[in-house]
Design a protein around this motif. Structure first.
Motif, mmCIF file in Angstrom:
data_model
loop_
_atom_site.group_PDB
_atom_site.id
_atom_site.type_symbol
_atom_site.label_atom_id
_atom_site.label_comp_id
_atom_site.label_asym_id
_atom_site.label_seq_id
_atom_site.Cartn_x
_atom_site.Cartn_y
_atom_site.Cartn_z
ATOM 1 N N GLN A 364 -14.299 -1.725 -0.346
ATOM 2 C CA GLN A 364 -15.017 -0.922 -1.423
ATOM 3 C C GLN A 364 -15.686 -2.174 -2.736
ATOM 4 O O GLN A 364 -16.362 -1.786 -3.206
ATOM 5 N N THR A 365 -14.255 -2.038 -2.923
ATOM 6 C CA THR A 365 -13.922 -2.118 -4.524
ATOM 7 C C THR A 365 -14.266 -4.120 -5.107
ATOM 8 O O THR A 365 -15.100 -4.086 -5.622
ATOM 9 N N HIS A 368 -17.446 -5.064 -1.431
ATOM 10 C CA HIS A 368 -18.044 -4.738 -2.022
ATOM 11 C C HIS A 368 -18.910 -4.893 -3.342
ATOM 12 O O HIS A 368 -19.850 -5.613 -3.141
ATOM 13 N N LEU A 369 -18.672 -3.918 -3.632
ATOM 14 C CA LEU A 369 -18.454 -3.947 -5.269
ATOM 15 C C LEU A 369 -18.860 -4.905 -6.260
ATOM 16 O O LEU A 369 -19.609 -5.721 -6.728
ATOM 17 N N HIS A 373 -22.164 -6.913 -5.592
ATOM 18 C CA HIS A 373 -23.098 -6.166 -6.720
ATOM 19 C C HIS A 373 -22.832 -7.098 -7.461
ATOM 20 O O HIS A 373 -23.925 -7.500 -8.720
ATOM 21 N N ASN A 408 -26.690 -1.389 -9.368
ATOM 22 C CA ASN A 408 -25.435 -1.930 -10.666
ATOM 23 C C ASN A 408 -25.543 -0.918 -12.352
ATOM 24 O O ASN A 408 -24.403 -0.351 -12.592
ATOM 25 N N ALA A 411 -24.452 2.918 -10.709
ATOM 26 C CA ALA A 411 -23.826 3.372 -10.093
ATOM 27 C C ALA A 411 -22.568 3.039 -11.871
ATOM 28 O O ALA A 411 -21.314 3.821 -11.513
ATOM 29 N N ILE A 416 -19.037 5.035 -10.923
ATOM 30 C CA ILE A 416 -17.645 3.634 -11.295
ATOM 31 C C ILE A 416 -17.100 4.635 -12.394
ATOM 32 O O ILE A 416 -15.844 3.649 -12.723
ATOM 33 N N ASN A 555 -22.482 -3.904 3.536
ATOM 34 C CA ASN A 555 -22.561 -2.386 3.768
ATOM 35 C C ASN A 555 -23.042 -1.445 4.171
ATOM 36 O O ASN A 555 -23.167 -0.501 4.836
#
Length: 674
Positions: A364-365, A368-369, A373, A408, A411, A416, A555
């Motif tokens: 996830q972090t 992906h992020l 992203h 983003n 997000a 986040i 994703n």
């Protein structure tokens, strides 16, 4: 008197039309026209999706039309307008296309050039040079870099979505409201009824089915039915949500003292563990990044825990990958035993659950992020700051940064941020996810974003040795298709390496990425400049592949692989076991997320796995920024190559109980937009 036929196309998205007054001026090599009001009496102009034509008569010859100026002035209330394009039929019968694809807000104006892509060196006329310079000056004021958190790649300077330039906002902000999407997910999954029992535990594994069965699919059901099996556990490192961590083990690390005696019951070739390593049959996944990361403390009523396991895997005689040893923290010792398949059933199962939970956090972090992203946002901001709309590289990349800065920003606003939705279910919430990104930046290198190099660096390139690594196989096909396409486009506009080197706007774009995105770290390997057509093509392939294929691969399988909670626990409520022979089924269930966090997690992975409405997939370019026939032909070849890849993947999947389709081009959106 000379007369021009002007055709104006309004966008078809929500609220694209306008009732404001629209004026047009023509700027030619021999003179400029008066400002003309575009209006048809008794006719509602500039409606959403409309294409309106007007005859514009001028007093004298204007010569070659160089610019078209559009001005919007308030009629009653300010009414934003989305202008797709303008075409001009000259008195001589020529057609000139002026792409726009921009919002005009307030009492705004836009000055358009014709659609031919031009490098800076191609502009010799002062008015065109000036237009080019002014556009970038304006953009650099709108698109400012900001440090959201120390050590992160820089991001856009905007506190919330509505602060963004109108051109990069979502057409409907409602569609990307994370709070709204989570609530909608809860409703669709029929799981709201569990929220009143937020901190209560489940009774057993079957209990998780109560929040799972309402929406399921082939993969998620198979995960539910087979998640405890070693084959399913190993398969996910190749083709699950996070297929980027597994690497071939060339030497057993001292911190992981596995011996042949420990694992001999798992080895099928009558070889020692060291011999299996030498023959390339041993693989490793090390979650060292999580060592020392602070677990979520935002809820004082519930303790949450993290681990930093190391997992050893083995390629058996059937060429399948299975786990053979797991150590749950980085330092060996009596209270950090190495768990084995030969241990008691629940000892081994809990060790695997800890690995799956750790994999979820890194996925996830970081995978992906950070690596899709945030990296794609860097490319997008640099593009808007340094490349004018007339530049061929802007025209090529603009579709691949669509909505990325907006998603983003959303997000950072809701997901986040401190006390954001990320804190509700994840053990790395409350700041742990920030620590992870800061650590992972040292491994964010240019080479690691080059797909073939990244695969090779992990020793995973051989199809003969590792025949079931579909992420690799499909990814290489898509990478090569993108590389061929970018090489064609580069070849059209850059006839030599020298032209690449002497393009100041291109070099400023690449330098912006290095200085601001990678924070000027030499160790990142990101180029400060590009020196050849081949290097430029590779760079553009990295940008497009990261935003499209890599994001799709990590994703859109989140619901498939993470919806069955025990297979991807977002948090653990007890520390890792420090001894063998003591784990019970009740202990495992009490360690897994409580009902409330399970529901939040399920809603999250469902919402994040959905395609956008009217999604644009790889190779789809409905906004015609390019008008040249050679580029359109290159796009057609690109789509044909992608269609061939779709067929190859579909044919293979016919024979698979677990189909792999995340890198099928018809399922790869052009950009990071969810």
């Amino acid at each position: 008197m000379p007369s021009y036929t002007v055709t104006v196309a309004t966008g078809s998205q929500w609220f694209a039309g306008t009732d404001d007054y629209i004026y047009l001026s023509l700027l030619g090599s021999a003179g400029c026209s008066e400002k003309h009001l575009l209006d048809k009496p008794f006719y509602n102009d500039f409606e959403r999706g409309a294409v309106d034509s007007y005859d514009v008569t001028v007093d004298e010859e204007l010569g070659e039309i160089q610019l078209v100026k559009i001005e919007k002035r308030k009629y009653w209330l300010h009414d934003d307008w989305y202008l797709k394009y303008i075409t001009l039929k000259t008195p001589q019968g020529d057609y000139i296309e002026f792409p726009c694809y921009r919002w005009i807000t307030g009492d705004g104006e836009v000055v358009l050039r014709d659609g031919r892509a031009k490098l800076a060196r191609d502009d010799q006329i002062h008015i065109l040079k000036q237009h080019r310079r002014k556009e970038l000056e304006t953009r650099q004021k709108q698109y400012r870099w900001m440090e959201w958190s120390p050590g992160f790649p820089l991001s856009i300077d905007a506190k919330c979505h509505k602060d963004l330039p109108r051109d990069i906002q979502f057409d409907s902000e409602k569609g990307v409201d994370f709070v709204l999407n989570y609530s909608k997910a809860m409703e669709n999954l029929f799981i709201n009824r569990f929220m009143h029992m937020f901190q209560s535990s489940w009774n057993d594994f079957a209990d998780f089915e109560k929040i799972f069965v309402k929406i399921s699919n082939t993969i998620s059901e198979r995960v539910m039915n087979h998640w405890q099996e070693d084959l399913m556990f190993g398969y996910q490192f190749l083709n699950g949500c996070n297929p980027v961590l597994i690497r071939r083990c060339t030497e057993l690390p001292e911190k992981f003292p596995v011996t042949t005696e420990m694992v001999e019951c798992s080895l099928e070739r009558q070889l020692s563990l060291e011999q299996e390593v030498q023959q390339g049959n041993i693989f490793i996944v090390d979650f060292e990044l999580l060592d020392g990361i602070d677990a979520n403390k935002t809820d004082p009523c519930t303790l949450q825990f993290l681990a930093a396991p190391i997992c050893l895997l083995y390629k058996n005689l059937a060429n399948k990958i299975v786990p053979i040893a797991i150590q749950l923290s980085q330092i060996p010792g009596d209270e950090n035993p190495i768990f084995l398949p030969s241990d008691a059933k629940y000892d081994w199962l809990l060790a695997k659950i800890w690995v799956r939970s750790s994999d979820f956090h890194v996925h996830q972090t970081i995978t992906h992020l950070l690596r899709t992203h945030l990296v794609s946002e860097v490319f997008g901001i640099a593009m808007y700051r340094q490349l004018p709309a007339v530049h061929p590289i802007f025209k090529l990349l603009v579709a691949h940064v669509r909505y990325t800065i907006a998603i983003n920003t959303k997000a950072r606003e809701q997901l986040i941020c401190e006390c954001g939705l990320f804190d509700k279910a994840n053990a790395t919430g409350g700041g742990g996810h920030v620590q992870m990104v800061q650590r992972a930046m040292k491994d964010l290198t240019y080479a690691s974003l080059c797909f073939p190099e990244a695969i090779k660096a992990r020793g995973m390139e051989s199809k003969e040795d590792i025949p079931y690594y579909f992420y690799r196989d499909d990814g290489l096909l898509v990478w090569e298709a993108i590389r061929m396409f970018t090489a064609e486009v580069v070849g059209i506009y850059y006839e030599s390496d020298q032209v690449v080197q002497e393009d100041p706007e291109l070099q400023d774009f690449v330098n912006d990425v290095y200085v601001y995105g990678m924070r000027g770290r030499k160790s990142s390997g990101f180029p400060k400049s590009v020196k050849s057509r081949e290097q430029l093509s590779e760079y553009l392939t990295v940008v497009i592949f990261t935003a499209s294929a890599q994001h799709a691969a990590v994703n859109f399988g989140q619901y498939d692989w993470c919806s069955w909670i025990p297979n991807a626990p977002p948090t653990m409520r007890a520390p890792p076991p420090t001894a063998k022979g003591v784990v019970t089924i009740e202990q495992i269930v009490d360690t897994l997320p409580d009902r409330g966090r399970s529901c939040w997690h399920l809603g999250a992975v469902w919402a994040l796995s959905q395609f956008q409405e009217n999604e644009l997939f790889l190779g789809m370019y409905p906004e015609e920024h390019f008008i040249e026939k050679p580029v359109k032909a290159a796009m057609a070849r690109f789509r044909k190559n992608l269609e061939a890849i779709v067929s190859v993947i579909a044919e293979r999947n016919k024979k698979k109980q677990l189909p792999y389709y995340y890198l099928s081009p018809d399922r790869i959106p052009n950009s990071v937009a969810i």
